[in-house]
Design an enzyme around this catalytic site. Structure first.
Site, PDB file in Angstrom:
ATOM      1  N   LYS A 194     -11.555  15.762   8.494  1.00 35.70           N
ATOM      2  CA  LYS A 194     -12.335  16.314   9.251  1.00 35.70           C
ATOM      3  C   LYS A 194     -11.175  17.630  10.469  1.00 35.70           C
ATOM      4  O   LYS A 194     -11.003  18.042  10.946  1.00 35.70           O
ATOM      5  CB  LYS A 194     -13.534  16.186  10.942  1.00 35.70           C
ATOM      6  CG  LYS A 194     -13.653  16.717  11.902  1.00 35.70           C
ATOM      7  CD  LYS A 194     -14.335  16.270  12.885  1.00 35.70           C
ATOM      8  CE  LYS A 194     -15.288  17.102  13.286  1.00 35.70           C
ATOM      9  NZ  LYS A 194     -15.912  16.204  14.424  1.00 35.70           N
ATOM     10  N   LYS A 247     -15.527  16.851   5.776  1.00 34.34           N
ATOM     11  CA  LYS A 247     -15.910  17.683   6.774  1.00 34.34           C
ATOM     12  C   LYS A 247     -15.656  19.013   7.593  1.00 34.34           C
ATOM     13  O   LYS A 247     -14.136  18.731   7.451  1.00 34.34           O
ATOM     14  CB  LYS A 247     -16.740  17.292   8.317  1.00 34.34           C
ATOM     15  CG  LYS A 247     -17.477  17.795   8.897  1.00 34.34           C
ATOM     16  CD  LYS A 247     -17.454  16.962  10.487  1.00 34.34           C
ATOM     17  CE  LYS A 247     -18.226  17.603  11.684  1.00 34.34           C
ATOM     18  NZ  LYS A 247     -18.510  16.175  12.409  1.00 34.34           N
TER      19      LYS A 247
HETATM   20  C1  PBG Z   1     -18.137  16.236  17.924  1.00 32.87           C
HETATM   21  C2  PBG Z   1     -18.550  16.550  16.140  1.00 32.87           C
HETATM   22  C3  PBG Z   1     -19.048  17.783  15.524  1.00 32.87           C
HETATM   23  C4  PBG Z   1     -19.996  17.762  14.270  1.00 32.87           C
HETATM   24  C5  PBG Z   1     -20.154  16.600  15.041  1.00 32.87           C
HETATM   25  N1  PBG Z   1     -19.557  15.982  15.442  1.00 32.87           N
HETATM   26  C6  PBG Z   1     -18.580  19.135  16.608  1.00 32.87           C
HETATM   27  C7  PBG Z   1     -16.788  19.504  16.762  1.00 32.87           C
HETATM   28  O1  PBG Z   1     -16.173  19.011  16.291  1.00 32.87           O
HETATM   29  O2  PBG Z   1     -17.390  19.975  17.508  1.00 32.87           O
HETATM   30  C8  PBG Z   1     -20.118  18.695  13.486  1.00 32.87           C
HETATM   31  C9  PBG Z   1     -21.774  18.988  12.850  1.00 32.87           C
HETATM   32  C10 PBG Z   1     -22.227  20.136  12.478  1.00 32.87           C
HETATM   33  O3  PBG Z   1     -21.327  21.105  11.998  1.00 32.87           O
HETATM   34  O4  PBG Z   1     -23.457  19.700  11.845  1.00 32.87           O
HETATM   35  N2  PBG Z   1     -18.288  15.350  17.478  1.00 32.87           N
END
Ligand code: PBG
Length: 323
Positions: A194, A247
């Site tokens: 991520k 991601k």
């Molecule tokens: C945070 C989380 C995020 C997303 C899913 N879980 C955002 C972040 O890391 O700030 C993003 C998902 C999306 O943008 O569709 N735990």
């Protein structure tokens, strides 16, 4: 000329015959947002067509999507600001909005798969995925909160949890916590790679969960790196992950393909909020054909090697009834 690749493109029928990848609604997982209250849904401004639902309407939405063939979902809570604190205690409080919603969905639709979110940010008054002390995001102290959250979600009926922060050792820690609590059959979809991405903006609008200070670069990955993704994936696999996720998806197709070639676990790709918003905004301006751009980008994720695609386009795709 001996070789004329165009022969295999000369009609729709032959193009279909030789196509190497085909999208199906079965590839897709639909992320949904739940909020407090009843009989209400509110559209997220930066994500046209995507809503936060109160639990009663969430159940209706899932029923409708299930009839369209969508069998996999993810759920995220929008937590009221006055319930947030620095330790995210709301995240494992019995009777909380999220745990009640998980319970309602799991009892009403035992046949679906629903990924439940294990991270502090929706409940954190700091807007971070970990406990903050003197401006630092603590790792091991956060694991204890995640563990309480994961067990509470399993007790509420979750069969698949998604730790969406990027703490070290969380997959192993949660695997052990779940096993110790008797939840040996609850799976873990690891957010292995991520990245610290600009494409999460609209999601943070949806949850009102943007960091109150700084950014997430000390825990989320640097977009410059791919070997580090392999390292994260190897660790998660060793720690007992059931799925590995990449991601965002579109700017990271090389990472999807890299992980695909280096593991036998199923790979999931998260087509995130900003990727959705870009297509919607350009289409609304008449600058691109939104439906074609959606199909092309989802297909690219499958071609890269994703077996599961988390996407806000899931319902729209299902409504096209392509196959
Ligand atoms: C945070 C989380 C995020 C997303 C899913 N879980 C955002 C972040 O890391 O700030 C993003 C998902 C999306 O943008 O569709 N735990």
């Amino acid at each position: 000329m001996l070789n004329r690749p165009r022969r295999n493109r000369s009609s729709a029928a032959i193009r279909t015959m030789v196509e190497e990848n085909r999208l199906s609604v079965k590839d897709l997982l639909f992320p949904l947002f739940v909020m407090d209250g009843s009989a209400t849904k509110t559209e997220i401004k930066s994500m046209p067509g995507i809503y936060r639902f109160t639990t009663d309407l969430l159940l209706k939405e899932i029923e409708e999507c299930l009839n369209l063939g969508i069998t996999s979902y993810a759920l995220f809570p929008q937590v009221a600001e006055d319930r947030k604190d620095s330790l995210a205690t709301e995240s494992h409080r019995q009777g909380s909005l999220y745990l009640e919603a998980i319970h309602a969905v799991a009892s009403r639709f035992p046949e679906i798969s629903m990924l439940t979110d294990v991270a502090m940010d929706p409940y954190s008054s700091d807007g971070h995925d970990g406990i903050v002390k003197n401006g630092e995001i603590l790792n091991d102290e956060t694991l204890e909160v995640l563990s309480k959250m994961a067990v509470a979600q399993a007790q509420a009926g979750s069969k698949l949890i998604g730790p969406s922060d990027m703490m070290d050792g969380r997959v192993g820690y949660l695997r052990e916590s779940l096993d110790d609590a008797g939840f040996t059959n609850v799976g873990i979809m690891a957010y292995s790679a991520k990245y610290a991405s600009a494409f999460y903006g609209p999601f943070r609008d949806a949850l009102e969960s943007a960091p109150k200070f700084g950014d997430k670069k000390t825990y989320q990955m640097n977009p410059a790196n791919s070997r580090e993704a392999l390292r994260e994936a190897e660790l998660d696999e060793l720690e007992g992950a059931d799925f590995l996720m990449v991601k965002p998806a579109l700017a990271y197709l090389d990472i999807i393909s890299l992980l695909r070639d280096n593991t036998n676990l199923p790979i999931a790709a998260y087509n995130v909020s900003g990727e959705y918003a870009m297509v919607k905004a350009a289409a609304a301006n008449g600058w691109i054909d939104g439906e074609k751009a959606m199909l092309e980008s989802l297909l690219s994720m499958k071609r890269a090697g994703a077996q599961v695609i988390l996407t806000y386009f899931a319902k729209e795709f299902a409504q096209l009834k392509l196959s």
